[in-house]
Design a protein around this motif. Structure first.
Motif, short mmCIF file in Angstrom:
data_model
loop_
_atom_site.label_atom_id
_atom_site.label_comp_id
_atom_site.label_asym_id
_atom_site.label_seq_id
_atom_site.Cartn_x
_atom_site.Cartn_y
_atom_site.Cartn_z
N LEU A 1 32.23 64.85 74.26
CA LEU A 1 31.38 64.09 73.35
C LEU A 1 30.28 63.34 74.10
CD1 LEU A 1 34.03 62.68 70.84
CD2 LEU A 1 32.36 64.50 70.43
N VAL A 2 30.63 62.78 75.26
CA VAL A 2 29.63 62.06 76.06
C VAL A 2 28.54 63.01 76.55
CG1 VAL A 2 29.28 60.75 78.18
CG2 VAL A 2 31.24 60.24 76.73
N ILE A 3 28.92 64.17 77.04
CA ILE A 3 27.93 65.13 77.51
C ILE A 3 27.03 65.59 76.37
CG2 ILE A 3 27.64 67.43 78.51
CD1 ILE A 3 30.14 66.97 80.14
N ASN A 4 27.62 65.84 75.21
CA ASN A 4 26.81 66.25 74.06
C ASN A 4 25.82 65.16 73.67
OD1 ASN A 4 28.02 68.75 73.76
ND2 ASN A 4 29.62 67.98 72.40
N ALA A 5 26.27 63.91 73.66
CA ALA A 5 25.38 62.82 73.27
C ALA A 5 24.21 62.67 74.24
CB ALA A 5 26.18 61.51 73.19
N ILE A 6 24.50 62.73 75.54
CA ILE A 6 23.44 62.55 76.54
C ILE A 6 22.47 63.72 76.51
CG2 ILE A 6 22.96 62.37 79.01
CD1 ILE A 6 25.57 60.87 79.33
N MET A 7 22.97 64.93 76.51
CA MET A 7 22.10 66.09 76.58
C MET A 7 21.27 66.26 75.30
SD MET A 7 22.31 67.59 79.53
CE MET A 7 22.26 65.93 80.17
N LEU A 8 21.90 66.11 74.13
CA LEU A 8 21.15 66.25 72.89
C LEU A 8 20.14 65.12 72.72
CD1 LEU A 8 23.95 67.42 70.42
CD2 LEU A 8 22.23 68.80 71.60
N GLY A 9 20.52 63.91 73.14
CA GLY A 9 19.55 62.81 73.10
C GLY A 9 18.38 63.05 74.02
N CYS A 10 18.65 63.61 75.20
CA CYS A 10 17.57 63.92 76.13
C CYS A 10 16.63 64.98 75.57
CB CYS A 10 18.18 64.38 77.47
SG CYS A 10 16.98 64.89 78.70
N ILE A 11 17.18 66.02 74.98
CA ILE A 11 16.34 67.07 74.38
C ILE A 11 15.51 66.51 73.24
CG2 ILE A 11 16.38 69.27 73.17
CD1 ILE A 11 17.08 69.51 76.10
N PHE A 12 16.11 65.66 72.42
CA PHE A 12 15.36 65.06 71.31
C PHE A 12 14.22 64.19 71.81
CE2 PHE A 12 14.77 61.35 68.54
CZ PHE A 12 14.28 61.98 67.41
N MET A 13 14.47 63.38 72.82
CA MET A 13 13.42 62.50 73.34
C MET A 13 12.30 63.29 74.00
SD MET A 13 14.09 59.48 72.47
CE MET A 13 12.82 58.70 73.45
N LYS A 14 12.63 64.40 74.64
CA LYS A 14 11.57 65.21 75.26
C LYS A 14 10.70 65.87 74.21
CE LYS A 14 11.98 67.58 78.95
NZ LYS A 14 11.11 66.78 79.84
N THR A 15 11.30 66.30 73.10
CA THR A 15 10.50 66.96 72.06
C THR A 15 9.70 65.97 71.23
OG1 THR A 15 12.45 66.91 70.61
CG2 THR A 15 12.05 68.92 71.88
N SER A 16 10.08 64.70 71.23
CA SER A 16 9.37 63.70 70.43
C SER A 16 8.73 62.63 71.29
CB SER A 16 10.34 63.05 69.44
OG SER A 16 11.40 62.39 70.12
N GLN A 17 8.29 62.99 72.49
CA GLN A 17 7.66 62.02 73.36
C GLN A 17 6.33 61.55 72.79
OE1 GLN A 17 7.57 63.89 77.24
NE2 GLN A 17 9.29 62.67 77.95
N ALA A 18 5.95 60.33 73.16
CA ALA A 18 4.77 59.71 72.57
C ALA A 18 3.48 60.43 72.94
CB ALA A 18 4.69 58.24 73.01
N HIS A 19 3.42 61.04 74.13
CA HIS A 19 2.17 61.68 74.53
C HIS A 19 1.89 62.95 73.73
CE1 HIS A 19 5.10 63.91 77.07
NE2 HIS A 19 4.24 64.91 76.91
#
Length: 400
Positions: A172-190
């Motif tokens: 669960l921890v790995i899923n949360a970190i990895m999916l959160g990272c992918i989401f933040m990269k796709t929705s970055q402010a730039h």
């Protein structure tokens, strides 16, 4: 050779050799000033000799978000594979320690010898674990919650139940970190900043009788940038009175815009301008200074909140000295058509020449007579909305 024999003095030979060298070989042309901020907003700064690399590991999530996509996907894949292999090894060791892998033990109870409820019958920790491959498959089934029905944990081994709980938590921890990272990269402010555009060139011209530095900014999307603010800085090499050299001295520029202050209402393209007065770092700038050898760079920073996502975004650009046009202004691009305002982005960066004194703002302020010799520039035509006139009626008093 002649100088070695003493026939011709060495100083004369060296002088003649220097005269024979072409000018373009002796004097190399000065290169253009390196940008501090690129036209696309990327900062042209290289960080070298960072000794405390461990600081990046203290903020693992931000480090993962800042990585490039190939590195992020590689870490994403390896994190799952390594966890599956690690717990696969743990399950294999549990089966090996309990004797589940012993072929004679597994065949101790044949179907015809012992009953199903016989207490002497052998019960493994995990059913159907025959090798490391089957242990690895069971590790995948546990972590990704896939149940094929062939392997399961029994109540025989408390250690196996503990490992089952730990692997579920780690997954669960790995899923949360990895999916959160992918989401933040796709929705970055730039990403939102890609549709915030600036004019390729800035201009300096007269506005209300004063020299002004002007640029145009626009937003290509219909969704607005909430609480948008814009600010400018001059970056140049300076030296203090004590002799300290500051290679990148950042000086804020006071701006004026149609709304007032630093806040802008970016519904349609706006011309942001800065009045060059005695407090301006451009007070002594003239057309002779606008060349690529001049140590001058003006950085423009636009910040705001994305209306659809609520994420703060920032768009940046910069103008070198040779990207500032003297004596020009931007052409109008907003017109009223069919009851609504339309923007022609094909003319976004177009400029026209206007009468402008070829002197600094200091000279213009000290000598007011310069403005008397300046011809008036023609006013731009404004497209007005056609209004149909309604018939007028007059009411006459009836004769009594």
């Amino acid at each position: 050779m002649l100088s070695r024999k003493g026939i011709i003095p060495e100083e004369y030979v060296l002088t003649r050799l220097a005269e024979d060298v072409p000018d373009h070989a002796r004097y190399r042309a000065r290169e253009r000033r390196a940008r501090f901020v690129g036209k696309n907003g990327a900062c042209n700064v290289a960080h070298k000799n960072i000794r405390e690399q461990g600081r990046f590991l203290q903020d693992v999530f931000t480090t993962l978000v800042d990585l490039k996509w190939p590195h992020t996907l590689l870490i994403f894949t390896m994190s799952f594979l390594c966890s599956w292999l690690l717990f696969g090894m743990v399950w294999w060791l549990i089966a090996f320690a309990h004797g589940d892998l012993d072929h004679s033990t597994r065949l101790q109870r044949s179907p015809g010898e012992k009953a199903a409820g016989d207490p002497d019958s052998f019960v493994p920790c995990v059913t159907s674990i025959h090798s490391f491959t089957s242990a690895f498959l069971f590790s995948i089934e546990v972590q990704v919650t896939i149940g094929f029905g062939g392997r399961m944990v029994t109540e025989e081994c408390p250690a196996a139940i503990l490992v089952l709980i730990v692997q579920n938590i780690v997954g669960l921890v790995i899923n949360a970190i990895m999916l959160g990272c992918i989401f933040m990269k796709t929705s970055q402010a730039h990403r939102r900043a890609e549709t915030l555009i600036f004019s390729k060139h800035a201009v300096i011209a007269l506005r209300e009788g004063k020299l002004c530095f002007m640029l145009r900014v626009g937003d290509l999307r219909k969704s607005m940038i909430i609480s948008a603010t814009i600010r400018m800085q001059v970056v140049k090499k300076t030296a203090s009175l004590e002799g300290e050299v500051v290679p990148l001295n950042q000086i804020d520029i006071q701006m004026e815009n149609p709304v007032g202050g630093n806040s802008i209402f970016l519904v349609s393209p706006l011309i942001i301008y800065h009045v060059i007065d005695k407090n301006s770092p451009l007070y002594d700038i003239s057309p002779l200074n606008l060349h690529h050898h001049e140590d001058l760079e003006i950085i423009v920073i636009l910040e705001g909140v994305v209306e659809t996502t609520g994420i703060t975004t920032q768009a940046r650009t910069s103008y070198l000295a040779d990207e500032i046009l003297w004596g020009q202004r931007f052409v109008p691009i907003v017109a009223e058509e069919d009851g609504r305002y339309s923007v022609d982005y094909s003319k976004f960066g177009n400029t026209v020449k206007v009468p402008t004194p070829s002197c600094t703002a200091r000279q213009l302020e000290e000598d007011k007579s310069i403005m008397d010799t300046m011809p008036l520039s023609p006013k731009g035509t404004i497209r007005k909305r056609s209004v149909k006139l309604k018939p007028k009626f007059t009411i006459n008093d009836e004769p009594s």
